[in-house]
Design a protein around this motif. Structure first.
Motif, PDB file in Angstrom:
ATOM      1  N   GLU B  23      28.994 -24.047 -55.680  1.00  0.00           N
ATOM      2  CA  GLU B  23      29.128 -24.983 -56.931  1.00  0.00           C
ATOM      3  C   GLU B  23      30.283 -24.064 -57.553  1.00  0.00           C
ATOM      4  N   ALA B  24      31.229 -24.924 -58.217  1.00  0.00           N
ATOM      5  CA  ALA B  24      32.491 -24.535 -58.846  1.00  0.00           C
ATOM      6  C   ALA B  24      33.334 -23.411 -58.132  1.00  0.00           C
ATOM      7  N   GLN B  25      33.302 -23.520 -56.773  1.00  0.00           N
ATOM      8  CA  GLN B  25      34.097 -22.916 -55.894  1.00  0.00           C
ATOM      9  C   GLN B  25      35.313 -23.661 -55.016  1.00  0.00           C
ATOM     10  N   SER B  26      36.234 -23.227 -54.818  1.00  0.00           N
ATOM     11  CA  SER B  26      37.522 -24.101 -53.976  1.00  0.00           C
ATOM     12  C   SER B  26      37.667 -23.207 -52.735  1.00  0.00           C
ATOM     13  N   ARG B  27      38.175 -23.982 -51.889  1.00  0.00           N
ATOM     14  CA  ARG B  27      38.563 -23.469 -50.380  1.00  0.00           C
ATOM     15  C   ARG B  27      39.578 -24.296 -49.822  1.00  0.00           C
ATOM     16  N   GLY B  28      40.607 -23.644 -49.338  1.00  0.00           N
ATOM     17  CA  GLY B  28      41.767 -24.255 -48.858  1.00  0.00           C
ATOM     18  C   GLY B  28      41.600 -24.580 -47.210  1.00  0.00           C
ATOM     19  N   PHE B  29      42.309 -25.573 -46.528  1.00  0.00           N
ATOM     20  CA  PHE B  29      42.325 -25.576 -45.106  1.00  0.00           C
ATOM     21  C   PHE B  29      43.582 -25.935 -44.662  1.00  0.00           C
ATOM     22  N   ASP B  30      44.049 -25.669 -43.490  1.00  0.00           N
ATOM     23  CA  ASP B  30      45.207 -26.024 -42.679  1.00  0.00           C
ATOM     24  C   ASP B  30      44.660 -26.649 -41.390  1.00  0.00           C
ATOM     25  N   PRO B  31      44.259 -27.971 -41.468  1.00  0.00           N
ATOM     26  CA  PRO B  31      43.509 -28.504 -40.145  1.00  0.00           C
ATOM     27  C   PRO B  31      44.678 -28.957 -39.189  1.00  0.00           C
ATOM     28  N   ASP B  32      45.936 -29.130 -39.624  1.00  0.00           N
ATOM     29  CA  ASP B  32      46.790 -29.406 -38.793  1.00  0.00           C
ATOM     30  C   ASP B  32      47.871 -28.266 -38.364  1.00  0.00           C
ATOM     31  N   ASP B  37      47.843 -24.283 -46.221  1.00  0.00           N
ATOM     32  CA  ASP B  37      46.699 -24.908 -46.526  1.00  0.00           C
ATOM     33  C   ASP B  37      47.493 -26.387 -47.085  1.00  0.00           C
ATOM     34  N   SER B  38      46.912 -27.403 -46.508  1.00  0.00           N
ATOM     35  CA  SER B  38      47.420 -28.870 -46.807  1.00  0.00           C
ATOM     36  C   SER B  38      46.540 -29.604 -47.735  1.00  0.00           C
ATOM     37  N   LEU B  39      45.026 -29.079 -47.520  1.00  0.00           N
ATOM     38  CA  LEU B  39      44.109 -29.627 -48.568  1.00  0.00           C
ATOM     39  C   LEU B  39      43.232 -28.631 -48.881  1.00  0.00           C
ATOM     40  N   PHE B  40      42.531 -28.919 -50.043  1.00  0.00           N
ATOM     41  CA  PHE B  40      41.309 -28.141 -50.437  1.00  0.00           C
ATOM     42  C   PHE B  40      40.087 -28.925 -50.906  1.00  0.00           C
ATOM     43  N   ILE B  41      39.059 -28.091 -50.865  1.00  0.00           N
ATOM     44  CA  ILE B  41      37.727 -28.524 -51.027  1.00  0.00           C
ATOM     45  C   ILE B  41      37.281 -28.058 -52.622  1.00  0.00           C
ATOM     46  N   VAL B  42      36.641 -28.865 -53.246  1.00  0.00           N
ATOM     47  CA  VAL B  42      35.871 -28.305 -54.629  1.00  0.00           C
ATOM     48  C   VAL B  42      34.425 -28.579 -54.515  1.00  0.00           C
ATOM     49  N   ARG B  43      33.577 -27.917 -55.019  1.00  0.00           N
ATOM     50  CA  ARG B  43      32.263 -28.431 -55.068  1.00  0.00           C
ATOM     51  C   ARG B  43      32.072 -28.580 -56.660  1.00  0.00           C
TER      52      ARG B  43
END
Lengths: 317, 120
Positions: B23-32, B37-43
């Motif tokens: 909760e209230a955390q974020s994380r970036g990802f580079d799937p390509d 990191d091209s995208l990030f996820i937040v809860r």
């Protein structure tokens, strides 16, 4: 007026511990730092100062959301301090602080301070190039690349870049009231400004921007040369900090640059080897575009040769 | 060697276990595998939201100040650490800063057996 340059920048932040770690990893030395804030110095004592954003001792931000609370400039002598106070008191409040410094506000709403400069003189060789035919070289057996594990520290607070809603008004304040000089200009964007007591190409760069951009674009410290700056930048990236632009070299000012996002709501740069100019310099004017602001950009290829852990034909993707 | 694209539903790339983002955390990802990191996820309030790592105030500007650091200290707003724009974590709406009123670009997410996937 003998304003010698920036002395410190004061920010209000929402995460003092994160911002502290960021500044130490950038290379600044922490001085009297606590969970409520502290001071982070370059070799000459110029600094970034941070505090909790709700600290009542912080001056107000020029606009909501701007984390820069004060720009402090150093002056050479008491006469300059008095002259600035007298000039600004003609149309605005000037506060005398307990330590003898003065504080006021510029025509864009940024809180500005002036103090006798506390820059510490130091002697530390700059980067030398073994250019055939040159006159000055690195000593024999002296290495050009900073060795692994060496400490790289920024030397001096270099410049700050403001987004201002009325760039002509902002320029007039620094030129007509504080004795700055335009060294170069991006057409339709704004001027690079040099104070009267400095030879640096600029300590301030003003960018005309719509009101909702009002604030800070970036600030930076000088490093000892391009090799120091780029090595420090790569170390910064390896620690997880997020690059925005660079490494490369600007055209106006010639300074090497590498920009990063920061916890200060603006970019932070590492720079090196900025041009110096005196009063005989004739300002240039250029259209503001990427091609006019970067002489080149660099990119490191981590591995290219065949060998252990590397594809059979190298890594040349 | 299998890549993340070769795992999970066709056309979706696996990012991580969904419970790795609190909760209230974020994380970036580079799937390509672009190198950044091209995208990030937040809860946010229990739900996961995926956003492109591209602030609308400068086309494509990366937003974190440190790897995975996309939120303010309280975890209540997404922040572009280039020029301070602040966004709601669930709608992507900019509520303060240079692109007020604009939105982040949403990334389609799927959770299958506790694994988080992104539409590729």
């Amino acid at each position: 007026m003998k304003i010698v340059g920036l002395e410190s920048l004061v920010f209000g932040v929402d995460d003092v511990n994160g911002a502290s770690r960021f500044l130490v990893d950038y290379g600044l030395a922490p001085v009297a730092v606590s969970d409520r804030g502290g001071r982070f110095e370059a070799i000459d004592g110029t600094a970034v100062v941070i505090a909790q954003q709700d600290d009542p001792a912080l001056p107000p931000a020029p606009v909501p959301g701007c984390r820069l609370r004060k720009t402090v400039m150093g002056v050479a002598d008491e006469a300059t301090l008095g002259a600035i106070a007298a000039e600004l008191r003609r149309d605005r409040e000037v506060r005398r602080l307990p330590d003898g410094a003065i504080e006021s506000i510029d025509d864009s709403g940024f809180v500005i301070g002036f103090q006798l400069t506390a820059r510490r003189p130091f002697v530390l060789p700059g980067e030398l190039s073994n250019a055939p035919g040159g006159v000055v070289f690195r000593p024999i057996n002296s290495l050009g690349v900073p060795p692994p594990g060496s400490v790289i520290r920024p030397r001096s607070l270099s410049h700050v870049v403001y987004f201002v809603p009325d760039v002509m008004k902002a320029e007039a304040f620094y030129v007509n009231r504080l004795g700055f000089r335009c060294t170069d200009r991006f057409t339709g964007t704004g001027p690079f400004l040099q104070p009267g007591g400095s030879l640096d190409h600029h300590t301030h760069f003003l960018i005309g921007a719509p009101p909702h951009m009002h604030g800070v674009e970036h600030f930076t410290f000088h490093f000892g040369g391009p090799s120091e700056m780029i090595t420090n930048g790569y170390r910064f990236v390896e620690k997880g900090y997020q690059a925005f632009w660079g490494p490369g070299r600007h055209i106006l000012g010639s300074n090497w640059f590498w920009y990063f996002n920061s916890p200060f709501g603006c970019h932070i740069e590492m720079d090196a080897d900025m041009d110096q100019h005196d009063a005989s310099w004739q300002p240039r004017e250029a259209t503001a575009s990427a091609d006019n602001s970067q002489a080149f950009l660099l990119k490191m290829r981590s591995k290219w040769y065949p060998g252990p852990g590397i594809p059979e034909n190298g890594d040349y993707a | 060697m299998a890549t993340t694209r070769e795992v999970g539903p066709p056309g979706w790339a696996r990012l991580c276990r969904s419970d790795e983002i609190g909760e209230a955390q974020s994380r970036g990802f580079d799937p390509d595998h672009e190198g950044q990191d091209s995208l990030f996820i937040v809860r946010w309030q229990g739900d996961l939201h995926g956003w492109r790592n591209a602030c609308p105030h400068i086309d494509g500007a990366p937003m974190a100040w440190r790897r995975d650091a996309y939120l303010n200290a309280e975890g209540t707003r997404i922040v572009c650490h280039a020029h301070g724009a602040e966004f709601m974590p669930d709608t992507g709406l900019c509520v303060q800063g240079p692109c007020r009123g604009e939105r982040l670009s949403r990334i389609a997410l799927a959770v299958v057996d506790g694994e988080l996937f992104v539409k590729s």
